[in-house]
Design an enzyme around this catalytic site. Structure first.
Site, PDB file in Angstrom:
ATOM      1  N   LYS A  63       2.299 -15.835   0.181  1.00  0.00           N
ATOM      2  CA  LYS A  63       3.276 -16.296  -0.808  1.00  0.00           C
ATOM      3  C   LYS A  63       2.864 -17.621  -1.457  1.00  0.00           C
ATOM      4  O   LYS A  63       3.293 -17.928  -2.557  1.00  0.00           O
ATOM      5  CB  LYS A  63       4.656 -16.389  -0.174  1.00  0.00           C
TER       6      LYS A  63
HETATM    7  C1  LIG Z   1       6.500 -11.361   1.853  1.00  0.00           C
HETATM    8  C2  LIG Z   1       5.481 -10.775   2.749  1.00  0.00           C
HETATM    9  C3  LIG Z   1       5.096  -9.427   2.645  1.00  0.00           C
HETATM   10  C4  LIG Z   1       5.743  -8.458   1.670  1.00  0.00           C
HETATM   11  O1  LIG Z   1       5.426  -8.714   0.320  1.00  0.00           O
HETATM   12  P1  LIG Z   1       6.332  -8.075  -0.837  1.00  0.00           P
HETATM   13  O2  LIG Z   1       5.812  -8.664  -2.097  1.00  0.00           O
HETATM   14  O3  LIG Z   1       7.752  -8.494  -0.544  1.00  0.00           O
HETATM   15  O4  LIG Z   1       6.167  -6.596  -0.780  1.00  0.00           O
HETATM   16  C5  LIG Z   1       4.099  -8.961   3.499  1.00  0.00           C
HETATM   17  N1  LIG Z   1       3.522  -9.769   4.408  1.00  0.00           N
HETATM   18  C6  LIG Z   1       3.870 -11.069   4.548  1.00  0.00           C
HETATM   19  C7  LIG Z   1       3.213 -11.896   5.595  1.00  0.00           C
HETATM   20  C8  LIG Z   1       4.852 -11.622   3.722  1.00  0.00           C
HETATM   21  O5  LIG Z   1       5.190 -12.918   3.865  1.00  0.00           O
END
Ligand SMILES: *Cc1c(COP(=O)(O)O)cnc(C)c1O
Length: 463
Positions: A112
């Site tokens: 993120k």
């Molecule tokens: C947020 C997240 C996801 C999922 O991503 P999306 O864009 O919501 O599908 C997968 N793995 C981790 C470690 C995350 O923080």
């Protein structure tokens, strides 16, 4: 570039207004009016670019002159300079046919950061341009909050308040948020669960007078800037493969999926002209999206506790964007699908649409024991430690990668963030020093009851 809503009732807005709007005013999600196309000769030129150079080219297509190029370059450079790997998102070969794209070299060790470092800088830029303070308000079950705070801490023109459920996020996640001691950051530890936090946020955003007086902004994954920032690494990873591997065709991506933001960025990359084979949608036992791809029915199921909590979702907030394209950019059709979801709690699609879905995606829902088994297998056979989210991606990749194909598995978190699962299979890991150091730092947070009034009172003090 104009942005429009999937529900068709927002007039075309520019990039910055789309970023500020977050959720469309008509309840829909914002999408670019047309998807920019990247011809083969441009792809060839881009294949030599560094990560920030490539990001600049892609962002230029989507901002279309609204932010002067020098400013955009500065934003991009500032956003990716803090990453610990010189490639920003390096690609590692695991075996013939499998590569891992490491997206966890940002400040909070989860993917993120790639979007939220950029969004933080962008908000700060917008605040300077408009000469007004931006207040960011969000709820987190763990990764997003830490990443959003790192994206804006210490920045002028921005204050951020993040709600997390008291005692219900992992220790590392809690420390990443609450050891930050910048005056523009407020952590509220809320008595209740994540849903309570989200409800409070939703109510506060619905208070239009309050929202406008304080210029409240969101950071959730439906923000168009987040999707945009995530397109970059699909291109970048593809370009890192040998010419020979690329020429063999069928380069797939396997994406650990929760709210469908990350994999939707991959879908856009493909629609822009990146020669992607299959987009493999990896879920855990909370498998609403896997069931949609296999049966054509989108309906929340029972909640399961898993080792990959960031993928524990019941409805995927970005999914409506895909529905919009599946129905040929027909916003009336989207409205009626979303109405039926609201009314009946499910969406069903006809056979010919399901065939389209199945040509766009392959999906696999990973069981808890499979997830741990894959972590063990990668550790023993390849000396590579996966986090449980990435392990879902690797498991789904093994199911859907045919002989002779290549799959790039997106590694969405560093294993140190989810040691609770790794310990279960008796693997000992050494924490990176940045994570180890968190345990000795003082924490800054305010504990509040789970009511709108209590949270609002803290916000008024903070603002
Ligand atoms: C947020 C997240 C996801 C999922 O991503 P999306 O864009 O919501 O599908 C997968 N793995 C981790 C470690 C995350 O923080």
């Amino acid at each position: 570039m104009d942005y429009i809503s999937t529900r068709g009732k927002v007039g075309a807005v520019g990039f910055i207004d789309a970023v500020l709007m977050g959720l469309g005013d008509d309840g829909g999600l914002l999408v670019p009016k047309r998807i920019p196309q990247v011809p083969a000769d441009t792809l060839a030129q881009w294949s030599k670019l560094s990560y920030p150079e490539l990001a600049l080219e892609l962002f230029s297509l989507y901002t279309d002159g609204e932010i002067p190029r020098e400013d955009l370059k500065q934003l991009v450079d500032d956003s990716y300079a803090a990453f610990r790997d010189k490639d920003v998102t390096p690609v590692r070969k695991v075996n013939d046919g499998t590569y891992v794209l490491e997206l966890f070299h940002g400040p909070t060790f989860a993917f993120k950061d790639i979007a939220l470092q950029f969004l933080g800088n962008l908000y700060s830029y917008i605040s300077r341009q408009k000469n007004s303070i931006i207040h960011i308000l969000g709820a987190t079950s763990g990764d997003t909050g830490a990443s959003a705070i790192e994206g804006v801490r210490g920045k002028e023109g921005i204050r951020i308040c993040i709600l997390h459920p008291h005692g219900k996020v992992s220790k590392v996640q809690e420390l990443q948020m609450t050891t930050v001691n910048d005056a523009n950051v407020l952590n509220l530890s809320v008595d209740g669960n994540f849903d309570d936090c989200q409800r409070i946020i939703k109510d506060l955003f619905a208070d239009v007078a309050f929202k406008q007086e304080y210029h409240l902004r969101a950071i959730n994954s439906i923000n168009v800037a987040r999707v945009l920032a995530q397109i970059v690494y699909y291109f970048y990873a593809y370009f890192r493969l040998d010419e020979k591997v690329r020429a063999a065709g069928g380069v797939n991506f396997s994406v650990p999926t929760g709210n469908f933001g990350d994999i939707f960025a991959g879908y856009l990359a493909k629609r822009m002209g990146l020669p992607v084979g299959k987009l493999i949608l990896a879920t855990n036992e909370n498998n609403i999206l896997e069931r949609f791809v296999s049966e054509g029915v989108y309906q929340p199921g029972e909640f399961h506790m898993t080792y990959s909590p960031s993928m524990d979702i019941q409805v995927a907030s970005n999914f409506e964007r895909y529905l919009y394209y599946l129905y040929g950019e027909d916003s009336e059709a989207v409205c009626s699908l979303m109405d039926s979801f609201k009314k009946d709690g499910r969406i069903g699609i006809p056979a010919e649409k399901l065939a389209q879905v199945q040509s766009d995606f392959a999906a696999y829902g990973v069981q808890n024991d499979e997830c741990l088994a894959t972590i063990g297998e990668y550790h023993d056979e390849y000396g590579y430690l996966l986090d449980p989210h990435t392990a879902c991606g690797a498991t789904a990749s093994a199911k859907h990668t045919a002989q002779g194909e290549t799959t790039i598995v997106l590694a969405t978190a560093h294993p140190a963030k989810f040691n609770e699962a790794i310990e279960l299979i008796h693997i000992e890991q050494t924490f990176p020093p940045q994570i180890q150091a968190l345990f000795d730092k003082p924490q800054f947070q305010t504990r509040v009851p789970g009511t709108n009034e209590a949270v609002k009172a803290e916000l008024l003090k903070f603002f």
